[in-house]
Design an enzyme around this catalytic site. Structure first.
Site, PDB file in Angstrom:
ATOM      1  N   ASN A 105      64.726  10.462  56.533  1.00 24.14           N
ATOM      2  CA  ASN A 105      65.232  11.820  56.684  1.00 24.14           C
ATOM      3  C   ASN A 105      65.211  12.604  55.376  1.00 24.14           C
ATOM      4  O   ASN A 105      65.623  13.755  55.332  1.00 24.14           O
ATOM      5  CB  ASN A 105      66.644  11.809  57.267  1.00 24.14           C
ATOM      6  CG  ASN A 105      67.627  11.052  56.399  1.00 24.14           C
ATOM      7  OD1 ASN A 105      67.345   9.922  55.991  1.00 24.14           O
ATOM      8  ND2 ASN A 105      68.784  11.644  56.120  1.00 24.14           N
ATOM      9  N   MET A 114      60.634  13.209  51.075  1.00 24.54           N
ATOM     10  CA  MET A 114      59.429  12.384  51.077  1.00 24.54           C
ATOM     11  C   MET A 114      59.279  11.602  52.370  1.00 24.54           C
ATOM     12  O   MET A 114      58.164  11.370  52.841  1.00 24.54           O
ATOM     13  CB  MET A 114      59.436  11.432  49.883  1.00 24.54           C
ATOM     14  CG  MET A 114      58.879  12.031  48.613  1.00 24.54           C
ATOM     15  SD  MET A 114      57.250  12.790  48.828  1.00 24.54           S
ATOM     16  CE  MET A 114      56.304  11.449  49.538  1.00 24.54           C
ATOM     17  N   THR A 151      60.652   5.098  44.834  1.00 27.11           N
ATOM     18  CA  THR A 151      62.000   5.376  44.348  1.00 27.11           C
ATOM     19  C   THR A 151      62.006   5.369  42.825  1.00 27.11           C
ATOM     20  O   THR A 151      61.293   4.592  42.197  1.00 27.11           O
ATOM     21  CB  THR A 151      62.974   4.304  44.871  1.00 27.11           C
ATOM     22  OG1 THR A 151      62.829   4.193  46.286  1.00 27.11           O
ATOM     23  CG2 THR A 151      64.412   4.632  44.520  1.00 27.11           C
ATOM     24  N   HIS A 192      61.708  20.285  37.410  1.00 26.89           N
ATOM     25  CA  HIS A 192      61.881  19.933  38.818  1.00 26.89           C
ATOM     26  C   HIS A 192      62.918  20.847  39.466  1.00 26.89           C
ATOM     27  O   HIS A 192      63.636  21.579  38.777  1.00 26.89           O
ATOM     28  CB  HIS A 192      62.330  18.478  38.968  1.00 26.89           C
ATOM     29  CG  HIS A 192      61.231  17.486  38.739  1.00 26.89           C
ATOM     30  ND1 HIS A 192      60.865  17.075  37.487  1.00 26.89           N
ATOM     31  CD2 HIS A 192      60.413  16.829  39.611  1.00 26.89           C
ATOM     32  CE1 HIS A 192      59.875  16.202  37.579  1.00 26.89           C
ATOM     33  NE2 HIS A 192      59.578  16.038  38.852  1.00 26.89           N
ATOM     34  N   LYS A 247      67.375  17.723  41.886  1.00 28.87           N
ATOM     35  CA  LYS A 247      67.005  16.432  41.284  1.00 28.87           C
ATOM     36  C   LYS A 247      68.169  15.912  40.445  1.00 28.87           C
ATOM     37  O   LYS A 247      68.758  16.652  39.659  1.00 28.87           O
ATOM     38  CB  LYS A 247      65.742  16.567  40.437  1.00 28.87           C
ATOM     39  CG  LYS A 247      65.209  15.216  39.955  1.00 28.87           C
ATOM     40  CD  LYS A 247      63.801  15.324  39.413  1.00 28.87           C
ATOM     41  CE  LYS A 247      63.275  13.977  38.929  1.00 28.87           C
ATOM     42  NZ  LYS A 247      63.237  12.960  40.012  1.00 28.87           N
ATOM     43  N   GLY A 286      61.161  10.317  36.545  1.00 31.32           N
ATOM     44  CA  GLY A 286      60.397   9.079  36.521  1.00 31.32           C
ATOM     45  C   GLY A 286      58.973   9.310  36.050  1.00 31.32           C
ATOM     46  O   GLY A 286      58.399   8.490  35.325  1.00 31.32           O
TER      47      GLY A 286
END
EC number: 1.17.1.8
Length: 268
Positions: A9, A12, A98, A155, A159, A165
């Site tokens: 959900n 991504m 992730t 971003h 976030k 990352g």
């Protein structure tokens, strides 16, 4: 190849469900959401606004993984560690997008990778991983005495981790090019009187705002010249495309922990 989407959900997760539906070589066999999610029991179509697909959303890993060949996981670090153990027990390919893992969580995933094939990358975009390869080569060629390295990323406002990352992936690529550990040369959070820039450091600047999917630039600043490598993500579908490419690649490889650089044959 039959795949389960974990974190279905999320942003991504929805992209991955749509991407699976558009592929003939991949079958969506299940979707997993967090425990007691309001979506549990509903048809997965509710997440992407399509006609019913006949797949029920579940919060039970055993149920979700029962008919799968692999897992594509964009969830949370603690959850991904648990899913890696499930994948190892059942011999499932595990693709991990992730980010934000601790050293201990990374170590646990590495242990699971001794029993199954795991592809783990801070960014599944084909372009970003090619960029990382360029950055590593540039860092090797442009020594710390002559060029400073700064990494700038932006971003969306939602976030929760910084640096991203992807910024860390690029920072590690630069550090590897110079044969140093990123943790020993990383510099971020400059504020107030900082003094002169220390030679050999790799700087990070993190911006947050709006709905920006992901912009990254790596700047090599030398005497009277500057080189900038950059990548801008226009849609999240690029990450889904890369993750599915990784899953198809991983099904033919032996147990181990791999990255997108391996998938793209850029690690040589």
């Amino acid at each position: 190849m039959r795949l389960v989407v974990v974190g279905a959900n999320g942003r991504m997760g929805r992209e991955l469900i749509t991407a699976c539906q558009n592929r003939e070589d991949i079958e969506l066999s299940g979707v997993l959401v967090r425990e007691k999610s309001p979506f549990v029991g509903q048809d997965v179509s509710i997440l992407i606004g399509s006609a019913p697909l006949g797949i029920r959303i579940t919060d039970d890993p055993e149920n979700a993984f029962s008919n799968a060949d692999g897992i594509v996981d964009f969830s949370q670090p603690q959850a991904s560690v648990i899913h890696a153990d499930y994948a190892a027990q059942k011999g499932l390919v595990h693709i991990i997008g992730t980010t934000g893992f601790s050293k201990e969580e990374d170590a646990q995933i590495a242990i699971s990778a001794t029993r199954t094939t795991i592809v783990k990358s801070e960014n599944m975009s084909l372009g970003v991983n090619l960029l990382a390869n360029f950055v590593k080569k540039a860092a090797k060629a442009l020594g710390a005495h002559d060029f400073d390295i700064e990494i700038c990323e932006m971003h969306h406002s939602k976030k929760v981790d910084a640096p991203s990352g992807t910024a860390l992936l690029l920072g590690n690529a630069a550090a590897e090019g110079r044969h140093v550990a990123l943790k020993e040369v990383s510099a971020s959070g400059r504020n107030g009187y900082t003094g002169e820039r220390k030679k050999g450091t790799i700087g990070f600047a993190c911006l947050r705002g709006g709905t920006v999917i992901g912009d990254h630039s790596v700047i090599f600043a030398g005497l009277n010249e500057r080189i900038t490598f950059s990548h801008s993500a226009q849609e999240r579908s690029i990450f889904a495309h890369g993750a599915l490419k990784a899953a198809l690649w991983a099904k033919n490889y032996k147990n181990g922990l791999y990255s997108m650089l391996d998938v793209l044959e850029l690690n040589n």
